[in-house]
Design a protein around this motif. Structure first.
Motif, PDB file in Angstrom:
ATOM      1  N   LEU A   4      -8.992  -1.923   1.404  1.00 56.44           N
ATOM      2  CA  LEU A   4     -10.020  -0.996   0.946  1.00 56.44           C
ATOM      3  C   LEU A   4     -10.942  -0.680   2.113  1.00 56.44           C
ATOM      4  O   LEU A   4     -11.045  -1.446   3.064  1.00 56.44           O
ATOM      5  CB  LEU A   4     -10.834  -1.603  -0.207  1.00 56.44           C
ATOM      6  N   GLY A   5     -11.629   0.472   2.026  1.00 51.22           N
ATOM      7  CA  GLY A   5     -12.640   0.785   3.027  1.00 51.22           C
ATOM      8  C   GLY A   5     -12.153   1.739   4.102  1.00 51.22           C
ATOM      9  O   GLY A   5     -11.166   2.460   3.936  1.00 51.22           O
ATOM     10  N   PRO A   6     -12.861   1.767   5.254  1.00 51.97           N
ATOM     11  CA  PRO A   6     -12.549   2.733   6.319  1.00 51.97           C
ATOM     12  C   PRO A   6     -11.111   2.617   6.807  1.00 51.97           C
ATOM     13  O   PRO A   6     -10.595   1.511   6.987  1.00 51.97           O
ATOM     14  CB  PRO A   6     -13.543   2.347   7.431  1.00 51.97           C
ATOM     15  N   CYS A   7     -10.485   3.750   7.036  1.00 46.46           N
ATOM     16  CA  CYS A   7      -9.110   3.757   7.545  1.00 46.46           C
ATOM     17  C   CYS A   7      -8.830   5.099   8.209  1.00 46.46           C
ATOM     18  O   CYS A   7      -9.620   6.036   8.101  1.00 46.46           O
ATOM     19  CB  CYS A   7      -8.097   3.485   6.429  1.00 46.46           C
ATOM     20  N   GLY A   8      -7.691   5.179   8.880  1.00 46.44           N
ATOM     21  CA  GLY A   8      -7.323   6.429   9.529  1.00 46.44           C
ATOM     22  C   GLY A   8      -6.244   6.201  10.570  1.00 46.44           C
ATOM     23  O   GLY A   8      -5.830   5.063  10.826  1.00 46.44           O
ATOM     24  N   PRO A   9      -5.780   7.267  11.224  1.00 48.10           N
ATOM     25  CA  PRO A   9      -4.749   7.116  12.260  1.00 48.10           C
ATOM     26  C   PRO A   9      -5.338   6.431  13.488  1.00 48.10           C
ATOM     27  O   PRO A   9      -6.549   6.407  13.694  1.00 48.10           O
ATOM     28  CB  PRO A   9      -4.353   8.558  12.563  1.00 48.10           C
TER      29      PRO A   9
END
Length: 845
Positions: free
Chosen positions: A162-167
């Protein structure tokens, strides 16, 4: 380039680009109770990315200490795995910049010879997520990397559950074809040829429990992580992370003092000793759960491998090597070195006692079998005595045996299944208990229905006078013990009888058990009852609970740091508060603490209570326990605008009700952990009255006024010290007379390679024995070995010039149990004294 210079260059590079340098957050998270340790550079910054807090600057950079134990078994097996490691990073949590700057800056730092690492361009490769065409374009157009050296990689996506994510995009180092599969066109993440050392993460989304990916509240950001150990190995030309200046002194200690050589064991000791040093320095102590269990496992695993190498010096003596490497960056280590060594030594000794019993059992086990050690017996060694399968297997091979590994795994699986069934059974039993609505925040008595009675653990319909019972009500004003606050007592009145409630517990979430005895008559399920809490006792508990909140805030102000509380106990007579500190509080600090709390008492700060969603509660900055697991909603308790904490306990309506606040004591309860014991309200008033009465009686006994007591006590102490000095002088004269002998020729010496004296003396205790040993050594010219003993204890003293060859700690084992230093050791006899002296004499011939 050494590690210190690498840290300095990285932070200076980004400081020049308007980044604020953050000090490393501690390994123990300040405001994230969901995890044991900070395990990534970005982890302490998550509230900034999620919009819960405002960062101190738009651009940040740090060298963050981290600890991971999820792949503990891989440490030592590979070149790159560690438990403790450092992560260099630059961050833009609130959109301070994005890929258009992060990528060119990364390339500049990696390749620049003056300000950065100066790595050759032809040995660098880059990977991007297949969907991230923007990152690929920036790499190709704004850096010196060839387009053919930019590779797609599906694994280039970063994020937790959960929470911040991205490439993300990774920078790789080409170690050379000799380290890989041999293919000319080999690409990163295919084999061992390429080493990833910097990950540029582009957090863009906030992953939700349903899997959706809404944008981050503050827009996309930057989060990079460069492993210090890994980059150091590249710059220093090492085969592995262990071939760097970060590990060299620690490995030197191991290799110089180990009788055997084993690369894996050496690496495990070096890695685990680093991690243990940082944990103890930050106040973590060995324990059977939580962070303490991780530390215990690290120390014991390192100690086990030290034994495999026959390390001649205690594991704890390697701590200074760790401190020597790391103290420039982490000064706390130098201040806590003695405490760290003591904690490691205690744990090693405790493990040694357990391991000795396990090794004895192994010998018996091996003697019973000619070919195979059954898996169940190997599992017993592991489960009961902590001997890992790998050590059992190695010892078995030395005796021409092997271990039934499938049997071992089956035994372990069976044990896990038994544990699971036990837990499930207990849960099922607890889950069957009826829930209770708690009324006790607003009232101390109220009507309820008796919905279950238990006697001796079994459910019954009714109970009679004298029966010990657990009673469950549909609603109750009784507070169940939790959060450090003890349970209420009182009375439950029924139509036909009464129950004296002696304690209140919470066996399961939402369930309140009233424990007590039927005092008169009978009680039955279904009856309407009147539940009455002991009001005066509860109010005094409330005062003490509120006092701990005021104490916590005042202590944070005095010590200049937050997140201090490590536990508390709140009762009617006093309350305790545990906090980490590597020294005692000074009297001036204690006086300031009492004065500050009493100021807030007189200020009559009003109590306010809010129930908030967890993330909103975190965003308020309210104090909370790191190890506590909180629910989706949290009760935030504040006194005025001064003190705010997460708390489910009961409190006084204003700080004025707390009454006088008095510190009873302050002391150590473990390495790096202190405890304050305080009283408030009626308990403090009673204490003050008793102490005044005691002072008056003592003054009368000594014939002085109460205000003259300190002077009179000081005078008496001086008289006692003078008497002790005279007694010590007489004992010294007696020792000199005995040691000199009747003809003044000095003590008799034994036949040995060095001057040796072994004598039984009439000493009163260890201190007296040490005095005899010192005088005997002087009597033989100051060079030699002396052993003295009374009927129970002994002391061995070795002159400094001989201590390296005749370590007193080794000689201890010939006489009994004990320890000490190479020059001076002591212990308890475990054999007849003549036999013990003969053992020492024989060893030194």
């Amino acid at each position: 380039m050494n590690a210190n210079e690498l840290r300095r260059r990285f932070l200076a590079f980004f400081q020049e680009r308007e980044h604020l340098i953050l000090e490393s957050a501690p390994l123990v998270p300040r405001d994230d109770p969901s995890t044991l340790f900070n395990s990534a550079g970005m982890q302490p910054l998550q509230p900034f990315y999620r919009g819960l807090r405002q960062p101190p600057a738009p651009r940040l950079t740090s060298c963050q200490e981290c600890l991971r134990t999820d792949d503990l078994e891989e440490v030592g097996r590979t070149d790159r795995h560690h438990t403790f490691f450092e992560m260099l990073g630059n961050f833009a949590p609130t959109g301070g910049y994005f890929k258009e700057r992060a990528i060119p800056w990364a390339w500049e730092f990696v390749t620049d010879t003056e300000w950065g690492l100066g790595l050759p361009v032809d040995r660098l490769r880059v990977t991007v997520h297949p969907t991230d065409s923007e990152a690929r374009e920036i790499w190709a157009q704004r850096t010196g990397v060839k387009a053919a050296w930019i590779h797609d990689n599906d694994d280039n996506w970063w994020g937790l559950e959960l929470g911040p994510c991205g490439p993300d995009s990774e920078v790789w180092w080409d170690r050379g074809r000799e380290y890989g599969c041999g293919q000319e066109d080999c690409a990163p993440d295919h084999c061992g040829r390429f080493l990833e050392f910097w990950n540029l993460v582009f957090p863009s989304f906030d992953k939700q429990p349903d899997g959706s990916l809404p944008p981050l509240p503050n827009g996309p950001g930057i989060d990079t992580g460069m492993g210090l150990e890994r980059v150091a190995s590249i710059l220093q030309g090492g085969e592995s992370n262990f071939d760097t200046d970060l590990f060299a002194p620690i490995l030197a200690f191991v290799r110089e003092n180990g009788e055997k050589r084993d690369k894996r064991s050496e690496r495990i000791i070096a890695d685990h000793l680093r991690a243990a040093t940082f944990l103890v320095a930050e106040g973590v102590l060995p324990a059977n759960e939580g962070r303490g269990y991780v530390l215990r496992r690290l120390i014991r695993r390192a100690d086990l491998h030290a034994r495999r190498l026959n390390l001649s010096r205690p594991l704890a003596e390697g701590v200074p090597a760790v401190v020597g490497v790391m103290a420039d960056q982490y000064p706390l280590l130098a201040r806590r070195q003695a405490d760290v060594m003591a904690a490691v030594e205690r744990e090693s000794q405790a493990f040694g006692r357990t391991l000795e019993r396990g090794l004895e059992l192994f010998e018996k086990t091996a003697a019973r079998h000619s070919e195979v050690i059954p898996g169940e017996e190997a599992f017993t060694l592991h489960d009961t005595f902590g001997i890992p399968l790998e050590l059992t297997r190695e010892m078995a091979e030395e005796r021409g045996l092997h271990v039934d590994q499938p049997g071992f795994e089956a035994a372990m699986a069976a044990q896990r299944e038994r544990s699971r069934k036990t837990i499930v059974s207990a849960w099922a039993d607890l889950a069957a208990l009826p829930a209770s609505e708690f009324l006790g925040y607003q009232q101390l008595e109220g009507d309820a229905h008796l919905i279950q009675i238990r006697r001796a653990g079994a459910e019954v319909r009714e109970a009679e006078e004298g029966d010990e019972v657990e009673v469950y009500l549909d609603q109750t004003p009784f507070y169940a013990e939790s959060g450090g606050q003890i349970g209420d007592t009182g009375v439950i009145h029924g139509p036909d009888g009464e129950i004296d409630v002696e304690d209140t517990r919470r066996p399961y979430q939402g369930v309140i058990a009233h424990l007590g005895r039927v005092r008169i008559g009978r009680v039955a399920v279904g009856q309407q009852v009147r539940a009455s809490v002991d009001a005066s006792r509860r109010r005094q508990i409330m005062r003490h609970h509120s006092a701990t909140h005021l104490l916590n805030k005042a202590l944070e102000e005095i010590l200049g740091q937050g997140g201090l509380q490590r536990g508390s106990w709140v009762g009617p007579d006093h309350t305790t508060f545990d906090f980490p500190l590597d020294r005692a509080l000074t009297q001036a600090e204690l006086d300031t603490l009492s004065r500050r709390v009493n100021e807030q008492v007189r200020a009559a700060l009003p109590l306010t209570v809010r129930v908030l969603p967890y993330e909103q509660a975190i965003a308020t900055g309210a104090t909370h326990l790191f190890d506590e697991k909180y629910g989706d909603e949290v009760r935030v308790v504040c006194f005025g605008g001064w003190s705010c904490e997460f708390c489910g306990g009961t409190h006084s309506p204003t700080s004025a009700d707390v009454g006088p606040f008095v510190v009873l004591s302050e002391g150590s309860i473990g390495q790096g952990l202190r405890r304050l014991d305080v009283a408030a309200g009626l308990a403090a008033e009673d204490l003050i009255a008793r102490r005044l009465a005691d002072a008056t009686r003592l003054a009368q006994t000594l014939g002085v006024r109460p205000d003259q007591l300190p002077e009179r006590v000081d005078a008496l102490r001086g008289e006692v010290r003078q008497a002790e000095r005279q007694a010590a002088k007489l004992r010294q004269e007696l020792r000199d007379a005995r040691i000199g002998g009747a003809d003044g020729s000095g003590p008799a010496q034994r036949q040995a390679r060095v001057p040796l004296v072994l004598e039984r003396v009439d000493a009163e205790g260890i201190e007296d024995l040490r005095g005899y040993a010192e005088r005997y050594l002087e009597a033989i010219g100051g060079s030699g070995v002396v052993g003295v003993a009374n009927d129970a204890n002994f002391v061995i003293k070795v002159s400094r010039n001989l201590a390296q060859d005749y370590d007193a700690r080794r000689l201890v084992q010939l006489m009994g149990r004990g320890g000490g230093r190479p020059e001076l050791a002591q212990g308890k006899l475990d054999r007849p004294l003549p036999d013990a002296f003969r053992e020492v004499e024989a060893a030194l011939r």
